[in-house]
Scaffold this motif. Structure first.
Motif, PDB file in Angstrom:
ATOM      1  N   ARG A  67       8.276  38.096 -42.194  1.00 39.28           N
ATOM      2  CA  ARG A  67       6.883  37.930 -41.799  1.00 39.28           C
ATOM      3  C   ARG A  67       6.188  37.042 -42.824  1.00 39.28           C
ATOM      4  O   ARG A  67       6.666  36.882 -43.938  1.00 39.28           O
ATOM      5  N   TRP A 260       3.884  40.736 -48.784  1.00 38.19           N
ATOM      6  CA  TRP A 260       4.779  40.656 -47.623  1.00 38.19           C
ATOM      7  C   TRP A 260       5.989  39.748 -47.859  1.00 38.19           C
ATOM      8  O   TRP A 260       7.120  40.151 -47.603  1.00 38.19           O
ATOM      9  N   HIS A 301       7.912  47.222 -45.812  1.00 33.84           N
ATOM     10  CA  HIS A 301       7.132  46.551 -44.773  1.00 33.84           C
ATOM     11  C   HIS A 301       6.349  47.557 -43.929  1.00 33.84           C
ATOM     12  O   HIS A 301       5.252  47.250 -43.442  1.00 33.84           O
TER      13      HIS A 301
END
Length: 419
Positions: A67, A260, A301
């Motif tokens: 991501r 992230w 995550h």
């Protein structure tokens, strides 16, 4: 056929122009925007995309979630590989996989091959690094060509939003209105100052003349990281001293877990050993046991998604309870809207600094701005709107299709450039 593509840090959208108006094509079921996420499964090379990718990861399927992949453009990571199962995959290949599949789905939706594109880009892929910025665009250009686009042009994302506003408000704009477009997405904050001129000889279209554009690498994922680092990571040991050794817990572990793009690096053997050492050395400190649980069970995550949900929740309520029972039974810390404002103090100062830079570049004062156009998911946050309003108190502030304005504006530009 031509199109406009907004390849975003958090969400992506692709639009065409039907001769009358821009149309966003469905990229995932009936959804016209798709999270910029991929999930690679060990048994097959083709990844899941978008919501399916997030659901697969959060559902516990075996594989690797990717991501915020746009953020590697302009950095040294773009030259590296990442482990997916038993193979090493170049980051350029990850970007290729996402863009190629988005193109394929868009072509299936409109029934035409897409060969010409106006590609959106931030004003700056990286801050204060013109060479890195040029390299980022060149890399993206190469990927677009590799998936089959033959004619490629780029446009700043906030300028695209201005093009959409001008296209949709023909006849409703006061002469020589100075408008500031504030586009805050997942990875960047971009600003364009334009002069809007009502329809005249320009074929009945409102004209948007760009006076200045500035940008900085600051966006929703940075807001998530700040909230996670300062308000959630202490639950996992940030700021604590390992009692027996009298040494502080390494801050790099928590900064990595809050980011992230970097979370997966904690699952490397050396990082895992460091985390395990903390838990084994301080068995009486539950915070380090929680940290080990997160790393051992690859929950980074999932935790990041919950922190992002808390940020969104705090944009609509005074408090938000984080349900973290998957880390430790009954763990449910309460976060408050004032916590969010506190951790974003520096971010809002950078944001208003970006506005000031755009004003300075154009020679326009804050008092001369008549209109502020907001786009990008992070502009829905009250703390962001308050910061913009405080800096430009005399301007009318209007939202413009939070997630679709840039792609629609790029489609308008594609129709103009490739007609």
């Amino acid at each position: 056929m031509h199109c406009g593509f907004d390849f975003g840090t958090s969400n992506s959208a692709l639009g065409i122009h039907d001769g009358v108006t821009p149309v966003l094509l469905p990229l995932e079921g009936q959804h016209r925007t798709m999270p910029t996420a991929l999930f690679y499964r060990p048994e097959r090379p083709a990844p899941d995309l978008g919501r399916e990718a997030m659901q697969a990861y959060l559902g516990g399927d075996e594989g690797r979630l990717m991501r915020s992949i746009k953020s590697v453009l302009g950095t040294s990571l773009i030259e590296e590989t990442t482990r997916v199962g038993n193979r090493q995959v170049p980051f350029t290949a990850v970007l290729h996989d996402f863009i190629a599949e988005a193109k394929r789905r868009a072509e299936a939706a409109c029934g035409h091959d897409l060969t010409a594109i106006v590609q959106g880009r931030p004003v700056n892929f990286v801050d204060g690094n013109p060479e890195g910025d040029r390299a980022a665009q060149a890399t993206l250009d190469g990927i677009l060509r590799s998936v089959g686009f033959k004619h490629i042009e780029f446009e700043y994302e906030p300028v695209a939003a201005a093009c959409l506003y001008a296209d949709q408000h023909a006849g409703a704009v006061k002469p020589d209105t100075l408008a500031l477009i504030v586009d805050i997405g997942g990875g960047t904050s971009d600003f364009s100052l334009v002069r809007l001129t009502p329809p005249g000889s320009d074929h009945g279209r409102t004209r948007a003349d760009v006076l200045a554009s500035t940008g900085l690498r600051l966006g929703g994922t940075d807001f998530d990281a700040s909230l996670s680092f300062y308000k959630v990571m202490p639950l996992l040991g940030l700021g604590l001293e390992v009692t027996e050794k009298k040494i502080p817990a390494p801050r790099w572990i928590y900064s990595t877990l809050s980011s992230w793009p970097r979370i997966n690096t904690l699952y490397a053997p050396k990082a895992e050993r460091d985390v395990r050492w903390l838990a084994e050395t301080a068995p009486d400190q539950p915070e380090f046991q929680r940290l080990e649980t997160v790393v051992e069970h690859r929950l980074g995550h999932r935790l990041g998604a919950d922190v992002e949900g808390a940020k969104i929740g705090l944009s609509n309520a005074a408090s938000h309870a984080l349900a973290l029972s998957y880390i430790e039974r009954d763990l449910a810390p309460e976060l408050w809207e004032r916590d969010l404002r506190e951790v974003l103090t520096d971010g809002m100062a950078r944001l208003t600094g970006g506005i000031d830079a755009c004003l300075s570049q154009s020679g326009v004062t804050a008092e001369q701005i008549g209109l502020v156009i907001l786009t990008g998911g992070s502009t829905e946050m009250p703390v962001v709107q308050d910061a913009v309003r405080a800096r430009l108190p005399g301007a009318e502030i209007t939202p413009c299709d939070t997630f679709g304005a840039v792609a629609s504006g790029l489609a308008v530009e594609a129709a103009r450039r490739f007609a």
